[in-house]
Design a protein around this motif. Structure first.
Motif, PDB file in Angstrom:
ATOM      1  N   ARG A 257       1.655   4.716  10.140  1.00 26.87           N
ATOM      2  CA  ARG A 257       2.005   4.019  11.081  1.00 26.87           C
ATOM      3  C   ARG A 257       0.848   3.150  12.074  1.00 26.87           C
ATOM      4  O   ARG A 257       0.749   2.061  12.237  1.00 26.87           O
ATOM      5  N   GLN A 258      -0.264   4.037  12.195  1.00 24.41           N
ATOM      6  CA  GLN A 258      -1.424   3.549  13.088  1.00 24.41           C
ATOM      7  C   GLN A 258      -2.109   2.429  12.237  1.00 24.41           C
ATOM      8  O   GLN A 258      -2.393   1.439  12.581  1.00 24.41           O
TER       9      GLN A 258
ATOM     10  N   ILE B 101       3.258  -1.169   4.303  1.00 25.97           N
ATOM     11  CA  ILE B 101       2.416   0.265   4.034  1.00 25.97           C
ATOM     12  C   ILE B 101       3.491   1.029   3.872  1.00 25.97           C
ATOM     13  O   ILE B 101       4.466   1.069   4.940  1.00 25.97           O
ATOM     14  N   VAL B 102       3.612   1.909   2.716  1.00 25.11           N
ATOM     15  CA  VAL B 102       4.779   2.507   2.512  1.00 25.11           C
ATOM     16  C   VAL B 102       4.562   4.130   2.575  1.00 25.11           C
ATOM     17  O   VAL B 102       3.419   4.438   1.815  1.00 25.11           O
ATOM     18  N   ALA B 103       4.803   4.949   3.316  1.00 23.47           N
ATOM     19  CA  ALA B 103       4.393   6.564   3.413  1.00 23.47           C
ATOM     20  C   ALA B 103       5.553   6.911   2.571  1.00 23.47           C
ATOM     21  O   ALA B 103       6.782   6.937   2.948  1.00 23.47           O
ATOM     22  N   CYS B 104       5.118   7.508   1.380  1.00 21.68           N
ATOM     23  CA  CYS B 104       6.026   7.865   0.533  1.00 21.68           C
ATOM     24  C   CYS B 104       6.527   9.450   0.914  1.00 21.68           C
ATOM     25  O   CYS B 104       5.625   9.919   1.633  1.00 21.68           O
ATOM     26  N   GLY B 105       7.409  10.092   0.057  1.00 19.12           N
ATOM     27  CA  GLY B 105       7.460  11.631   0.395  1.00 19.12           C
ATOM     28  C   GLY B 105       6.561  12.294  -0.430  1.00 19.12           C
ATOM     29  O   GLY B 105       5.719  11.670  -1.374  1.00 19.12           O
ATOM     30  N   GLY B 106       6.451  13.478  -0.116  1.00 23.68           N
ATOM     31  CA  GLY B 106       5.488  14.363  -0.924  1.00 23.68           C
ATOM     32  C   GLY B 106       5.524  14.493  -2.139  1.00 23.68           C
ATOM     33  O   GLY B 106       4.550  14.404  -3.313  1.00 23.68           O
TER      34      GLY B 106
ATOM     35  N   ILE C 192       0.972  -1.341   0.093  1.00 31.23           N
ATOM     36  CA  ILE C 192       0.135  -0.083   0.148  1.00 31.23           C
ATOM     37  C   ILE C 192       1.071   1.195  -0.105  1.00 31.23           C
ATOM     38  O   ILE C 192       1.865   1.202   0.750  1.00 31.23           O
ATOM     39  N   PHE C 193       0.595   2.083  -0.887  1.00 30.65           N
ATOM     40  CA  PHE C 193       1.502   3.325  -0.883  1.00 30.65           C
ATOM     41  C   PHE C 193       0.540   4.521  -0.699  1.00 30.65           C
ATOM     42  O   PHE C 193      -0.318   4.667  -1.398  1.00 30.65           O
ATOM     43  N   LEU C 194       1.144   5.024   0.533  1.00 32.84           N
ATOM     44  CA  LEU C 194       0.398   6.302   0.896  1.00 32.84           C
ATOM     45  C   LEU C 194       0.900   7.703   0.327  1.00 32.84           C
ATOM     46  O   LEU C 194       2.156   7.954   0.394  1.00 32.84           O
ATOM     47  N   ILE C 195       0.177   8.477  -0.629  1.00 31.41           N
ATOM     48  CA  ILE C 195       1.007   9.524  -1.035  1.00 31.41           C
ATOM     49  C   ILE C 195      -0.086  10.686  -0.652  1.00 31.41           C
ATOM     50  O   ILE C 195      -1.168  10.599  -0.294  1.00 31.41           O
ATOM     51  N   GLY C 196       0.836  11.846  -0.904  1.00 28.21           N
ATOM     52  CA  GLY C 196       0.084  13.314  -0.493  1.00 28.21           C
ATOM     53  C   GLY C 196       0.972  14.434  -0.074  1.00 28.21           C
ATOM     54  O   GLY C 196       2.111  13.963  -0.096  1.00 28.21           O
ATOM     55  N   TYR C 197       0.505  15.595  -0.037  1.00 28.91           N
ATOM     56  CA  TYR C 197       1.426  16.558   0.061  1.00 28.91           C
ATOM     57  C   TYR C 197       2.113  16.656   1.311  1.00 28.91           C
ATOM     58  O   TYR C 197       1.856  15.675   2.275  1.00 28.91           O
ATOM     59  N   MET C 198       3.349  17.184   1.721  1.00 26.89           N
ATOM     60  CA  MET C 198       4.096  17.138   2.891  1.00 26.89           C
ATOM     61  C   MET C 198       3.071  17.795   4.236  1.00 26.89           C
ATOM     62  O   MET C 198       2.351  18.607   3.886  1.00 26.89           O
ATOM     63  N   GLY C 199       2.869  16.942   5.287  1.00 27.07           N
ATOM     64  CA  GLY C 199       2.058  17.454   6.298  1.00 27.07           C
ATOM     65  C   GLY C 199       0.713  16.728   5.988  1.00 27.07           C
ATOM     66  O   GLY C 199      -0.206  17.007   6.845  1.00 27.07           O
TER      67      GLY C 199
ATOM     68  N   MET D 215      -3.750  -3.148  10.565  1.00 28.39           N
ATOM     69  CA  MET D 215      -3.767  -4.016   9.704  1.00 28.39           C
ATOM     70  C   MET D 215      -2.871  -5.268   9.586  1.00 28.39           C
ATOM     71  O   MET D 215      -2.883  -6.058   8.822  1.00 28.39           O
ATOM     72  N   GLY D 216      -1.828  -5.178  10.882  1.00 33.20           N
ATOM     73  CA  GLY D 216      -0.951  -6.199  11.069  1.00 33.20           C
ATOM     74  C   GLY D 216       0.112  -6.301   9.863  1.00 33.20           C
ATOM     75  O   GLY D 216       0.386  -7.251   9.413  1.00 33.20           O
ATOM     76  N   ARG D 217       0.452  -4.970   9.187  1.00 26.61           N
ATOM     77  CA  ARG D 217       1.108  -4.913   8.148  1.00 26.61           C
ATOM     78  C   ARG D 217       2.750  -4.097   8.665  1.00 26.61           C
ATOM     79  O   ARG D 217       2.700  -3.722   9.804  1.00 26.61           O
ATOM     80  N   ASP D 218       3.692  -4.312   8.230  1.00 27.12           N
ATOM     81  CA  ASP D 218       4.944  -3.723   8.364  1.00 27.12           C
ATOM     82  C   ASP D 218       5.100  -2.060   7.717  1.00 27.12           C
ATOM     83  O   ASP D 218       4.569  -2.010   6.646  1.00 27.12           O
ATOM     84  N   PHE D 219       5.403  -1.206   8.370  1.00 26.60           N
ATOM     85  CA  PHE D 219       5.221   0.095   8.278  1.00 26.60           C
ATOM     86  C   PHE D 219       6.620   0.581   7.556  1.00 26.60           C
ATOM     87  O   PHE D 219       7.769   0.386   8.315  1.00 26.60           O
ATOM     88  N   ILE D 220       6.649   1.406   6.165  1.00 22.61           N
ATOM     89  CA  ILE D 220       8.045   1.843   5.804  1.00 22.61           C
ATOM     90  C   ILE D 220       7.926   3.429   5.598  1.00 22.61           C
ATOM     91  O   ILE D 220       6.780   3.631   4.831  1.00 22.61           O
TER      92      ILE D 220
END
Ligand code: S3P
Length: 186
Positions: A20-21, A75-80, A5-12, A26-31
């Motif tokens: 992370r939450q 679950i990957v939090a991308c950069g903005g 899962i790629f989370l995208i969006g502006y800074m902030g 969902m019992g996944r690893d967070f990156i």
């Protein structure tokens, strides 16, 4: 095995805090992609910008999104800026589930004005609150064409404290589960 899962969006927009939450629920690893880059390159994002320029950072970012896409159940939090350079958005669309965290520029600017927020982000370092709001409005407008290609668009306004973040993550987890179930049936 679940696709990344790629989370995208502006800074902030809350990619890291919500991600992370969400991973917990969902019992996944967070990156966190920026943190991943910092660990891999033994350098902060700011140092990478200083030493290699923004272009150098974008090349690293592109390579690292390919690397993390290989991992299972993440679950990957991308950069903005991640979806806005190279063919990163096409790549993420074809390798995982992309989710755009939609937040109004006024709220983004308020979050980015909090102490410590500007210093670690080279693109907004040294900006006054007024300059910050103008920069966010303008930057978001330019990036929307990439962000809105995401498979899911999710309103991430309510992340003020821990309990709001938990509530919002629960809502998003439910949307993801329903989306992935209907995706599997197709
Ligand atoms: C950037 C966002 C930052 C980081 C870098 C560039 C951008 O990540 O990747 O400073 O271009 O919007 P966050 O969105 O996590 O702040």
């Amino acid at each position: 095995m679940n696709r990344p899962i790629f989370l995208i969006g502006y800074m902030g927009s809350g990619k890291s805090s919500l991600g992370r939450q969400l991973a917990r629920e969902m019992g996944r690893d967070f990156i966190d992609l920026d943190k991943y880059i910092e660990t891999r390159f033994h350098s902060t994002v700011k140092q990478i910008f200083d030493e290699r320029g923004e272009d150098g950072f974008r090349t690293i970012e592109r390579n690292m999104i390919h690397e993390v896409a290989e991992f299972q159940d993440v679950i990957v939090a991308c950069g903005g800026g991640t979806p806005c350079y190279y063919d990163n958005m096409d790549f993420m669309l074809s390798h995982g589930l992309t989710i755009y965290l939609d937040v109004q520029p006024e709220i983004l600017a308020l979050r980015l004005a909090l102490p410590g927020s500007r210093t670690k982000r080279p693109l907004i370092a040294g900006k006054s609150d007024k300059e910050l709001l103008d920069f966010v409005r303008d930057g978001l407008q330019k990036r929307l064409q990439h962000y809105t290609r995401a498979e899911i668009i999710f309103n991430a306004t309510h992340l003020l404290n821990k309990s709001e973040t938990i509530q919002t993550a629960l809502q998003l987890a439910q949307i993801i589960t329903e989306h992935e179930n209907s995706h599997m049936q197709q």
